[in-house]
Design a protein around this motif. Structure first.
Motif, PDB file in Angstrom:
ATOM      1  N   TYR A 197      -2.214  11.662 -12.102  1.00  0.00           N
ATOM      2  CA  TYR A 197      -2.651  11.269 -11.092  1.00  0.00           C
ATOM      3  C   TYR A 197      -2.189  10.961  -9.770  1.00  0.00           C
ATOM      4  O   TYR A 197      -1.700  10.610  -8.511  1.00  0.00           O
TER       5      TYR A 197
ATOM      6  N   GLU B 122       0.133  -0.338 -10.298  1.00  0.00           N
ATOM      7  CA  GLU B 122      -0.182   1.143  -9.805  1.00  0.00           C
ATOM      8  C   GLU B 122      -1.218   1.309 -10.067  1.00  0.00           C
ATOM      9  O   GLU B 122      -2.207   1.778 -11.002  1.00  0.00           O
ATOM     10  N   LYS B 123      -2.004   0.406  -8.427  1.00  0.00           N
ATOM     11  CA  LYS B 123      -4.286   1.140  -8.500  1.00  0.00           C
ATOM     12  C   LYS B 123      -4.676   1.471  -7.550  1.00  0.00           C
ATOM     13  O   LYS B 123      -4.431   2.328  -6.640  1.00  0.00           O
ATOM     14  N   TYR B 124      -5.702   2.279  -7.518  1.00  0.00           N
ATOM     15  CA  TYR B 124      -6.044   3.366  -7.598  1.00  0.00           C
ATOM     16  C   TYR B 124      -7.772   3.059  -7.406  1.00  0.00           C
ATOM     17  O   TYR B 124      -8.620   2.444  -7.918  1.00  0.00           O
TER      18      TYR B 124
ATOM     19  N   VAL C 205      -9.888   9.335  -3.263  1.00  0.00           N
ATOM     20  CA  VAL C 205      -9.158   7.904  -3.428  1.00  0.00           C
ATOM     21  C   VAL C 205      -9.260   7.170  -2.048  1.00  0.00           C
ATOM     22  O   VAL C 205      -8.641   7.949  -0.793  1.00  0.00           O
TER      23      VAL C 205
ATOM     24  N   ILE D  79      -1.613   7.920  -0.252  1.00  0.00           N
ATOM     25  CA  ILE D  79      -2.747   8.855  -1.178  1.00  0.00           C
ATOM     26  C   ILE D  79      -1.791   9.949  -1.204  1.00  0.00           C
ATOM     27  O   ILE D  79      -1.938  10.791  -0.334  1.00  0.00           O
TER      28      ILE D  79
ATOM     29  N   LYS E 285      -4.383   3.153  -2.248  1.00  0.00           N
ATOM     30  CA  LYS E 285      -3.707   2.945  -3.605  1.00  0.00           C
ATOM     31  C   LYS E 285      -2.998   2.007  -3.068  1.00  0.00           C
ATOM     32  O   LYS E 285      -2.167   2.236  -2.125  1.00  0.00           O
TER      33      LYS E 285
ATOM     34  N   GLU F 131       0.879  -1.650   0.026  1.00  0.00           N
ATOM     35  CA  GLU F 131      -0.027   0.070   0.130  1.00  0.00           C
ATOM     36  C   GLU F 131       1.374   1.539  -0.090  1.00  0.00           C
ATOM     37  O   GLU F 131       1.766   1.445   0.601  1.00  0.00           O
TER      38      GLU F 131
END
Length: 188
Positions: free
Chosen positions: A146, A153-155, A163, A48, A166, A45
């Motif tokens: 972003y 990489e994921k949001y 958000v 953000i 992340k 993780e």
């Protein structure tokens, strides 16, 4: 013993020619990382940076457009990836499997292919059988907006556009489903 002038010039030019050759080789390679991004091979993780997801209008591989406004009211997982990224290849089938389980539960997956060759990315999508919406960000503009630092990489974005999480690196099916279940329970 005296070295001829042409010998000194040649000895001085040789490193420059070698350096130029390396530069040309690096530019010509098809599998290079043109954005200079990190490639995450383990999952974790990340902090953000932006609390509100930036708006986007993404051209999808099928030629249609997907705007972030059309996704309001749903949970969204935005995945930044590229066909030249080995960890992205590893997790592609996992993302598709999880998407199929959650697509009717109020969660939308959006793939964003960055700094890639469109034909290679399209071939990658066909090989992996990806069915969720995927667009291309050839210049990395959406990635920069972003705050992407590497791929994959994921949001994870809530229905109001915030958000919530992340994640960096390839995700296992169990980790991804646990996060999606938390989102759906309102614990995101």
């Amino acid at each position: 013993m005296r070295i001829p002038r042409w010998g000194l010039i040649g000895a001085g030019l040789l490193p420059l020619v070698a350096l130029f050759g390396l530069l040309v080789w690096g530019i010509a390679r098809d599998d290079s990382n043109p954005g200079g991004l990190s490639v995450f091979d383990s999952s974790g993780e990340a902090r953000i940076i932006r609390e509100i997801a930036p708006d986007f209008d993404l051209t999808l591989f099928d030629g249609s457009h997907l705007a972030s406004d059309a996704l309001r009211g749903q949970f969204v997982m935005v995945d930044f990836w590229a066909s030249w990224c080995v960890p992205c290849k590893v997790e592609a089938k996992t993302l598709e499997a999880v998407w199929k389980k959650y697509q009717d539960r109020g969660i939308v997956f959006v793939g964003v292919d960055i700094w890639d060759k469109q034909d290679r990315a399209a071939e990658f999508l066909e090989k992996t059988g990806t069915t969720y919406p995927v667009g291309i960000d050839p210049r990395g503009e959406m990635a920069v907006t972003y705050g992407v630092t590497g791929i994959p990489e994921k949001y994870f974005i809530d229905p109001e556009g915030r958000v919530l999480r992340k994640m960096v690196g390839p995700m296992s099916e169990s980790r991804l489903t646990a996060i999606l279940d938390e989102l759906l329970r309102g614990q995101g």
